[in-house]
Design an enzyme around this catalytic site. Structure first.
Site, PDB file in Angstrom:
ATOM      1  N   PHE A 173      58.592 -22.038   7.921  1.00  0.00           N
ATOM      2  CA  PHE A 173      59.337 -20.925   7.318  1.00  0.00           C
ATOM      3  C   PHE A 173      58.866 -20.741   5.872  1.00  0.00           C
ATOM      4  CE2 PHE A 173      62.890 -18.230   6.352  1.00  0.00           C
ATOM      5  CZ  PHE A 173      63.367 -17.785   7.570  1.00  0.00           C
ATOM      6  N   PHE A 205      65.643 -26.793   8.194  1.00  0.00           N
ATOM      7  CA  PHE A 205      66.739 -27.396   8.955  1.00  0.00           C
ATOM      8  C   PHE A 205      66.250 -28.519   9.855  1.00  0.00           C
ATOM      9  CE2 PHE A 205      70.022 -27.507  12.275  1.00  0.00           C
ATOM     10  CZ  PHE A 205      71.181 -27.460  11.516  1.00  0.00           C
ATOM     11  N   GLU A 206      65.030 -28.401  10.370  1.00  0.00           N
ATOM     12  CA  GLU A 206      64.476 -29.376  11.320  1.00  0.00           C
ATOM     13  C   GLU A 206      63.749 -30.539  10.642  1.00  0.00           C
ATOM     14  OE1 GLU A 206      64.080 -25.936  11.883  1.00  0.00           O
ATOM     15  OE2 GLU A 206      65.708 -26.001  13.341  1.00  0.00           O
ATOM     16  N   HIS A 236      73.633 -18.327   5.099  1.00  0.00           N
ATOM     17  CA  HIS A 236      72.724 -19.269   5.757  1.00  0.00           C
ATOM     18  C   HIS A 236      72.048 -20.185   4.741  1.00  0.00           C
ATOM     19  CE1 HIS A 236      73.021 -16.896   9.453  1.00  0.00           C
ATOM     20  NE2 HIS A 236      72.558 -17.960  10.038  1.00  0.00           N
ATOM     21  N   PHE A 269      62.251 -35.739  -0.934  1.00  0.00           N
ATOM     22  CA  PHE A 269      62.830 -34.396  -0.851  1.00  0.00           C
ATOM     23  C   PHE A 269      61.921 -33.393  -1.557  1.00  0.00           C
ATOM     24  CE2 PHE A 269      65.836 -31.060  -2.294  1.00  0.00           C
ATOM     25  CZ  PHE A 269      66.354 -30.694  -1.059  1.00  0.00           C
ATOM     26  N   ARG A 286      57.475 -22.869  -8.732  1.00  0.00           N
ATOM     27  CA  ARG A 286      57.703 -24.312  -8.534  1.00  0.00           C
ATOM     28  C   ARG A 286      56.734 -24.961  -7.558  1.00  0.00           C
ATOM     29  NH1 ARG A 286      64.278 -24.152  -8.141  1.00  0.00           N
ATOM     30  NH2 ARG A 286      64.634 -23.125 -10.131  1.00  0.00           N
TER      31      ARG A 286
HETATM   32  N1  RBF Z   1      64.217 -22.116   6.975  1.00  0.00           N
HETATM   33  C1  RBF Z   1      63.658 -22.420   5.793  1.00  0.00           C
HETATM   34  O1  RBF Z   1      62.918 -23.402   5.693  1.00  0.00           O
HETATM   35  N2  RBF Z   1      63.898 -21.632   4.668  1.00  0.00           N
HETATM   36  C2  RBF Z   1      64.715 -20.543   4.710  1.00  0.00           C
HETATM   37  O2  RBF Z   1      64.875 -19.877   3.687  1.00  0.00           O
HETATM   38  C3  RBF Z   1      65.336 -20.221   5.936  1.00  0.00           C
HETATM   39  N3  RBF Z   1      66.168 -19.136   6.021  1.00  0.00           N
HETATM   40  C4  RBF Z   1      66.771 -18.886   7.187  1.00  0.00           C
HETATM   41  C5  RBF Z   1      67.705 -17.807   7.273  1.00  0.00           C
HETATM   42  C6  RBF Z   1      68.350 -17.537   8.460  1.00  0.00           C
HETATM   43  C7  RBF Z   1      69.313 -16.397   8.515  1.00  0.00           C
HETATM   44  C8  RBF Z   1      68.109 -18.363   9.625  1.00  0.00           C
HETATM   45  C9  RBF Z   1      68.815 -18.110  10.919  1.00  0.00           C
HETATM   46  C10 RBF Z   1      67.199 -19.402   9.544  1.00  0.00           C
HETATM   47  C11 RBF Z   1      66.524 -19.681   8.349  1.00  0.00           C
HETATM   48  N4  RBF Z   1      65.602 -20.747   8.282  1.00  0.00           N
HETATM   49  C12 RBF Z   1      65.049 -21.036   7.077  1.00  0.00           C
HETATM   50  C13 RBF Z   1      65.184 -21.487   9.484  1.00  0.00           C
HETATM   51  C14 RBF Z   1      65.995 -22.770   9.718  1.00  0.00           C
HETATM   52  O3  RBF Z   1      65.533 -23.793   8.830  1.00  0.00           O
HETATM   53  C15 RBF Z   1      65.815 -23.248  11.162  1.00  0.00           C
HETATM   54  O4  RBF Z   1      64.454 -23.418  11.460  1.00  0.00           O
HETATM   55  C16 RBF Z   1      66.430 -22.296  12.178  1.00  0.00           C
HETATM   56  O5  RBF Z   1      67.740 -21.973  11.816  1.00  0.00           O
HETATM   57  C17 RBF Z   1      66.434 -22.912  13.596  1.00  0.00           C
HETATM   58  O6  RBF Z   1      67.205 -24.114  13.601  1.00  0.00           O
END
Ligand code: RBF
Length: 155
Positions: A25, A60-61, A91, A116, A130
């Site tokens: 992401f 998140f993962e 989120h 981290f 950054r």
């Molecule tokens: N993952 C990131 O690493 N950075 C983000 O800014 C980010 N923004 C997200 C915003 C939304 C609305 C959603 C649904 C997910 C986002 N994710 C982001 C992905 C998240 O870390 C994860 O991969 C997914 O939610 C699937 O579990």
């Protein structure tokens, strides 16, 4: 009288196994942070064959992959890389908090350093500014792995 036993930080990556977990992401930024980290690990003496790179969908993962990697006998430290940018929804808060809490827990549960390297910013410009901070992640991983080894070997 006993002299204090002092553990000095060492930045020698020779013989260390390091895992790097990087979210896809915001990959424009996360990919650069990964590259900086891999270059720095090499400069610190970590051999390429002792580096494991894992990609996850998002920040998140990161912690789940980090925990599994930290459980491996050939991994001395894990570096987590991601970019979380505040959006219009809440989120942001959930993902930033889950990443931070999960990464702390992966370190505590495994007993190994889990670094981290997740940027949490209001906008893309702040995150881009950054990106160079990524050069510290490899240093912290190698220093902590060495410090924990020295603590273990204290007599
Ligand atoms: N993952 C990131 O690493 N950075 C983000 O800014 C980010 N923004 C997200 C915003 C939304 C609305 C959603 C649904 C997910 C986002 N994710 C982001 C992905 C998240 O870390 C994860 O991969 C997914 O939610 C699937 O579990």
């Amino acid at each position: 009288l006993m002299a204090p036993r002092i553990i000095d930080p060492k930045l020698d990556g020779t013989g260390l196994g390091i895992a790097v977990v990087a979210a896809r992401f915001n990959s424009y930024m996360a990919d650069q942070m990964l590259e900086i980290t891999l270059e720095r690990l090499s400069a610190l003496g970590v051999a390429d064959e002792n580096v494991i790179v894992v990609r996850t969908a998002g920040s998140f993962e990161l912690s789940l992959a980090a925990r599994r990697l930290a459980e491996r006998g050939d991994v001395d430290a894990v570096i987590c890389i991601g970019v979380v940018i505040r959006g219009d929804t809440d989120h942001y808060e959930h993902i930033a908090r889950a990443a931070a809490d999960g990464i702390v827990r992966a370190g505590d549960d495994s007993g190994k350093p889990v670094i981290f390297g997740v940027l949490t910013t209001d906008n893309t410009d702040q995150a881009v500014t950054r990106i160079p901070q990524a050069s510290d992640y490899a240093d912290t991983a190698v220093e902590m792995a060495g410090t924990l080894r020295q603590i273990h070997d204290l007599r």
